[in-house]
Write a protein that holds these residues in place. Structure first.
Motif, PDB file in Angstrom:
ATOM      1  N   ALA A  73      13.305   2.892  59.163  1.00  0.00           N
ATOM      2  CA  ALA A  73      13.672   2.450  57.939  1.00  0.00           C
ATOM      3  C   ALA A  73      15.216   2.206  58.016  1.00  0.00           C
ATOM      4  O   ALA A  73      16.010   1.395  57.006  1.00  0.00           O
ATOM      5  CB  ALA A  73      13.549   3.542  56.855  1.00  0.00           C
ATOM      6  N   ALA A  94      10.388   5.659  57.987  1.00  0.00           N
ATOM      7  CA  ALA A  94       9.476   5.743  56.993  1.00  0.00           C
ATOM      8  C   ALA A  94       8.279   6.369  57.436  1.00  0.00           C
ATOM      9  O   ALA A  94       7.859   6.115  58.671  1.00  0.00           O
ATOM     10  CB  ALA A  94       9.095   4.658  56.450  1.00  0.00           C
ATOM     11  N   ASP A 117      13.004   6.707  42.883  1.00  0.00           N
ATOM     12  CA  ASP A 117      13.889   6.063  41.778  1.00  0.00           C
ATOM     13  C   ASP A 117      14.443   7.281  40.892  1.00  0.00           C
ATOM     14  O   ASP A 117      15.557   6.752  40.149  1.00  0.00           O
ATOM     15  CB  ASP A 117      13.321   5.163  40.806  1.00  0.00           C
ATOM     16  N   ASP A 133      20.172   5.223  50.344  1.00  0.00           N
ATOM     17  CA  ASP A 133      19.967   3.666  51.063  1.00  0.00           C
ATOM     18  C   ASP A 133      18.477   3.907  51.997  1.00  0.00           C
ATOM     19  O   ASP A 133      17.786   2.869  52.326  1.00  0.00           O
ATOM     20  CB  ASP A 133      21.016   3.402  51.770  1.00  0.00           C
ATOM     21  N   GLN A 136      15.287   4.183  50.038  1.00  0.00           N
ATOM     22  CA  GLN A 136      15.120   3.010  49.515  1.00  0.00           C
ATOM     23  C   GLN A 136      14.425   2.172  50.409  1.00  0.00           C
ATOM     24  O   GLN A 136      13.397   1.419  50.304  1.00  0.00           O
ATOM     25  CB  GLN A 136      16.085   2.299  48.661  1.00  0.00           C
ATOM     26  N   SER A 137      15.040   1.778  51.404  1.00  0.00           N
ATOM     27  CA  SER A 137      14.400   1.258  52.877  1.00  0.00           C
ATOM     28  C   SER A 137      13.009   1.721  52.934  1.00  0.00           C
ATOM     29  O   SER A 137      12.251   0.768  53.235  1.00  0.00           O
ATOM     30  CB  SER A 137      15.551   1.126  53.816  1.00  0.00           C
ATOM     31  N   ALA A 139      10.884   3.311  51.314  1.00  0.00           N
ATOM     32  CA  ALA A 139      10.200   3.084  50.339  1.00  0.00           C
ATOM     33  C   ALA A 139       9.523   1.778  50.258  1.00  0.00           C
ATOM     34  O   ALA A 139       8.351   1.497  50.146  1.00  0.00           O
ATOM     35  CB  ALA A 139      10.562   3.435  48.861  1.00  0.00           C
ATOM     36  N   ARG A 140      10.409   0.777  50.681  1.00  0.00           N
ATOM     37  CA  ARG A 140       9.827  -0.668  50.669  1.00  0.00           C
ATOM     38  C   ARG A 140       8.747  -0.789  52.011  1.00  0.00           C
ATOM     39  O   ARG A 140       7.898  -1.464  51.837  1.00  0.00           O
ATOM     40  CB  ARG A 140      11.026  -1.356  51.032  1.00  0.00           C
ATOM     41  N   LEU A 141       9.049   0.018  52.983  1.00  0.00           N
ATOM     42  CA  LEU A 141       8.396  -0.252  53.972  1.00  0.00           C
ATOM     43  C   LEU A 141       6.710   0.532  53.852  1.00  0.00           C
ATOM     44  O   LEU A 141       5.747   0.156  54.286  1.00  0.00           O
ATOM     45  CB  LEU A 141       8.644   0.595  55.316  1.00  0.00           C
ATOM     46  N   GLY A 143       5.593   0.706  50.658  1.00  0.00           N
ATOM     47  CA  GLY A 143       4.801   0.063  49.786  1.00  0.00           C
ATOM     48  C   GLY A 143       4.233   0.794  48.495  1.00  0.00           C
ATOM     49  O   GLY A 143       4.453   1.985  48.555  1.00  0.00           O
ATOM     50  N   PRO A 144       3.611   0.232  47.457  1.00  0.00           N
ATOM     51  CA  PRO A 144       3.324   0.948  46.368  1.00  0.00           C
ATOM     52  C   PRO A 144       1.993   1.864  46.536  1.00  0.00           C
ATOM     53  O   PRO A 144       1.319   1.605  47.601  1.00  0.00           O
ATOM     54  CB  PRO A 144       2.679  -0.170  45.489  1.00  0.00           C
TER      55      PRO A 144
END
Length: 144
Positions: A73, A94, A117, A133, A136-137, A139-141, A143-144
């Motif tokens: 991440a 991640a 968030d 940071d 957040q990175s 979390a993008r990896l 995904g939902p």
């Protein structure tokens, strides 16, 4: 009793942004470095260990959790702020929670599952530098 000898070279460390039900695990350091700060579980890579082996071992030792590592991440460099302080290159991954509930070792004294968030509104919680940071990175990896 002999004094602790600090390494004369940077040390490689790993940490895990572990996600479970949309929340990430933050742990509070019980001793230096970063005593009293919330961060991600992790620690030093031992000679001959891969980054993933070290991360799984450290997470298990510190929290008792079983994880699935997703991907790198981000990374961060911690330079020695004072004489005798360590110099670390921290590789942050991640990860997904797989099994078990947190059981902290003596390196940690608190944990919280927090929505990524909500990190900006945590008020008086002290966070290690760059933590938001990395999360957040990660979390993008994940995904939902």
């Amino acid at each position: 009793m002999s004094a602790v000898v600090q390494p004369t070279r940077p040390q490689i460390a790993v940490s895990a942004a572990i996600f479970r039900d949309g929340k990430v695990l933050l742990t509070r350091r019980a001793r230096s470095p970063a005593k009293g700060f919330y961060s991600l579980p992790g620690g030093r890579v031992e000679f001959g260990e891969s980054l993933h082996q070290a991360l799984s071992r450290e997470v298990d030792e510190e929290t008792g959790l079983s994880i699935e590592i997703v991907d790198l991440a981000g990374w961060r460099e911690v330079l020695p702020a004072t004489a005798g302080a360590g110099h670390y290159l921290i590789m942050s991954f991640a990860a997904r929670w797989v099994a078990r509930e947190p059981v902290l070792n003596d390196e940690l004294d608190d944990y919280r599952w927090i929505a990524p968030d909500a990190l900006g509104s945590l008020g008086d919680l002290k966070l290690t530098g760059g933590l938001e940071d990395v999360i957040q990175s990660a979390a993008r990896l994940i995904g939902p």
